[in-house]
Write a protein that holds these residues in place. Structure first.
Motif, PDB file in Angstrom:
ATOM      1  N   LEU A  32     -10.526  -8.360 -11.656  1.00 56.77           N
ATOM      2  CA  LEU A  32     -10.387  -7.395 -10.564  1.00 56.77           C
ATOM      3  C   LEU A  32      -8.923  -6.992 -10.369  1.00 56.77           C
ATOM      4  N   LYS A  33      -8.024  -7.976 -10.503  1.00 57.67           N
ATOM      5  CA  LYS A  33      -6.594  -7.714 -10.295  1.00 57.67           C
ATOM      6  C   LYS A  33      -6.045  -6.655 -11.247  1.00 57.67           C
ATOM      7  N   THR A  34      -6.671  -6.509 -12.406  1.00 54.30           N
ATOM      8  CA  THR A  34      -6.158  -5.567 -13.413  1.00 54.30           C
ATOM      9  C   THR A  34      -6.583  -4.127 -13.134  1.00 54.30           C
ATOM     10  N   LYS A  35      -7.422  -3.919 -12.126  1.00 49.79           N
ATOM     11  CA  LYS A  35      -8.004  -2.599 -11.893  1.00 49.79           C
ATOM     12  C   LYS A  35      -7.170  -1.697 -10.977  1.00 49.79           C
ATOM     13  N   PHE A  36      -6.083  -2.236 -10.433  1.00 47.24           N
ATOM     14  CA  PHE A  36      -5.245  -1.426  -9.536  1.00 47.24           C
ATOM     15  C   PHE A  36      -3.845  -2.024  -9.510  1.00 47.24           C
ATOM     16  N   PRO A  37      -2.835  -1.232  -9.135  1.00 45.40           N
ATOM     17  CA  PRO A  37      -1.466  -1.763  -9.044  1.00 45.40           C
ATOM     18  C   PRO A  37      -1.348  -2.799  -7.935  1.00 45.40           C
ATOM     19  N   ALA A  38      -0.587  -3.843  -8.194  1.00 42.28           N
ATOM     20  CA  ALA A  38      -0.442  -4.944  -7.233  1.00 42.28           C
ATOM     21  C   ALA A  38       0.045  -4.472  -5.871  1.00 42.28           C
ATOM     22  N   ASP A  39       0.890  -3.421  -5.854  1.00 45.21           N
ATOM     23  CA  ASP A  39       1.441  -2.975  -4.578  1.00 45.21           C
ATOM     24  C   ASP A  39       0.459  -2.118  -3.770  1.00 45.21           C
ATOM     25  N   GLN A  40      -0.770  -1.938  -4.315  1.00 44.32           N
ATOM     26  CA  GLN A  40      -1.776  -1.150  -3.591  1.00 44.32           C
ATOM     27  C   GLN A  40      -2.951  -2.018  -3.128  1.00 44.32           C
ATOM     28  N   TYR A  41      -2.670  -3.296  -2.945  1.00 47.68           N
ATOM     29  CA  TYR A  41      -3.694  -4.255  -2.519  1.00 47.68           C
ATOM     30  C   TYR A  41      -4.445  -3.773  -1.280  1.00 47.68           C
ATOM     31  N   TYR A  42      -3.710  -3.363  -0.248  1.00 46.10           N
ATOM     32  CA  TYR A  42      -4.369  -2.995   1.016  1.00 46.10           C
ATOM     33  C   TYR A  42      -5.021  -1.617   0.971  1.00 46.10           C
ATOM     34  N   ARG A  43      -4.667  -0.828  -0.021  1.00 51.44           N
ATOM     35  CA  ARG A  43      -5.350   0.454  -0.179  1.00 51.44           C
ATOM     36  C   ARG A  43      -6.821   0.234  -0.545  1.00 51.44           C
ATOM     37  N   PHE A  44      -7.064  -0.808  -1.321  1.00 52.86           N
ATOM     38  CA  PHE A  44      -8.421  -1.077  -1.801  1.00 52.86           C
ATOM     39  C   PHE A  44      -9.052  -2.322  -1.171  1.00 52.86           C
ATOM     40  N   HIS A  45      -8.351  -2.922  -0.215  1.00 54.46           N
ATOM     41  CA  HIS A  45      -8.766  -4.197   0.385  1.00 54.46           C
ATOM     42  C   HIS A  45     -10.209  -4.183   0.901  1.00 54.46           C
ATOM     43  N   GLU A  46     -10.634  -3.058   1.484  1.00 57.10           N
ATOM     44  CA  GLU A  46     -11.988  -2.977   2.043  1.00 57.10           C
ATOM     45  C   GLU A  46     -13.063  -3.215   0.989  1.00 57.10           C
ATOM     46  N   HIS A  47     -12.762  -2.919  -0.257  1.00 51.36           N
ATOM     47  CA  HIS A  47     -13.752  -3.105  -1.329  1.00 51.36           C
ATOM     48  C   HIS A  47     -14.162  -4.578  -1.464  1.00 51.36           C
TER      49      HIS A  47
END
Length: 223
Positions: free
Chosen positions: A69-84
């Motif tokens: 899952l960690k590889t699917k988005f940039p680390a600095d955008q954690y909270y952008r996708f957090h709801e998922h």
């Protein structure tokens, strides 16, 4: 789109990929939950060590899935996708906390949960266990232990509810020290008083039936 060999930050982000990874996590979480629910049934108490061992094997799968899952988005955008993944991560915290409680009758720390899940405890280090997700998972544990206290009596284990009562009261005292600003977390915390009350009723029932003396005499665990 650019080749998938490029870092996630350089590729077009795909919420569909994130959802697929989260669905796999949800399936593994359901398998762990089904396994642990067995402690409430019949001879479930005797099977606790075996069920905990099996659950820890499933957490190996969780670590692999979270690493993907960690590889699917940039680390600095954690909270952008957090709801998922917020809900499934809270569920996994609860399951890890339940395993640790069944093994040691202690509260698992956020750092220990992060280690079980193979993620970070610190926000600065990337994909991490948010403090509110940890607290929500712990509150779910309280509800599960209230249920376990009732089923312990049915199974003839009269000392376990006393130990659960002590644990839950200490947990409640800890939460009272927190200034909870998150609305959903506050609502979850409001439910803790019902768990405390439910367990107190079990302990009171043991007391009026004289079974608490038998329990503390055998286990030394007074409330």
């Amino acid at each position: 789109s650019l080749p998938p060999s490029l870092p996630a930050a350089q590729r077009a982000l795909s919420p569909q990929e994130i959802r697929r990874e989260v669905q796999a996590l949800e399936q593994t979480a359901r398998e762990i939950l089904t396994l642990l629910q067995g402690v409430h049934q019949g001879a479930g108490f005797q099977a606790i060590p075996k069920k905990c061992q099996k659950a820890r094997e499933h957490f190996g799968t969780v670590r692999t899935q979270l690493a993907s899952l960690k590889t699917k988005f940039p680390a600095d955008q954690y909270y952008r996708f957090h709801e998922h993944w917020r809900f499934v991560l809270q569920r996994l915290v609860f399951l890890a906390a339940f395993v640790v409680y069944l093994e040691t009758e202690t509260l698992v720390t956020r750092e220990a949960v992060a280690e079980i899940l193979g993620i970070e405890a610190d926000r600065e280090r990337g994909f991490h266990l948010d403090i509110e997700d940890y607290l929500s998972g712990v509150l779910t544990l309280a509800s599960e232990l209230a249920r376990l206290a009732v089923n312990s009596v049915t199974a003839g284990d009269y000392s376990r509810p006393l130990r659960i009562s002590t644990f839950i009261n200490e947990l409640d005292s800890g939460f009272r020290l927190l200034n909870l600003k998150n609305d959903s977390l506050r609502k979850r915390y409001d439910g803790l008083k019902y768990d405390v009350k439910k367990i107190e009723e079990v302990v009171y029932d043991l007391s009026i039936r004289g079974l608490n003396k038998e329990a503390t005499g055998g286990a030394g665990g007074e409330k």
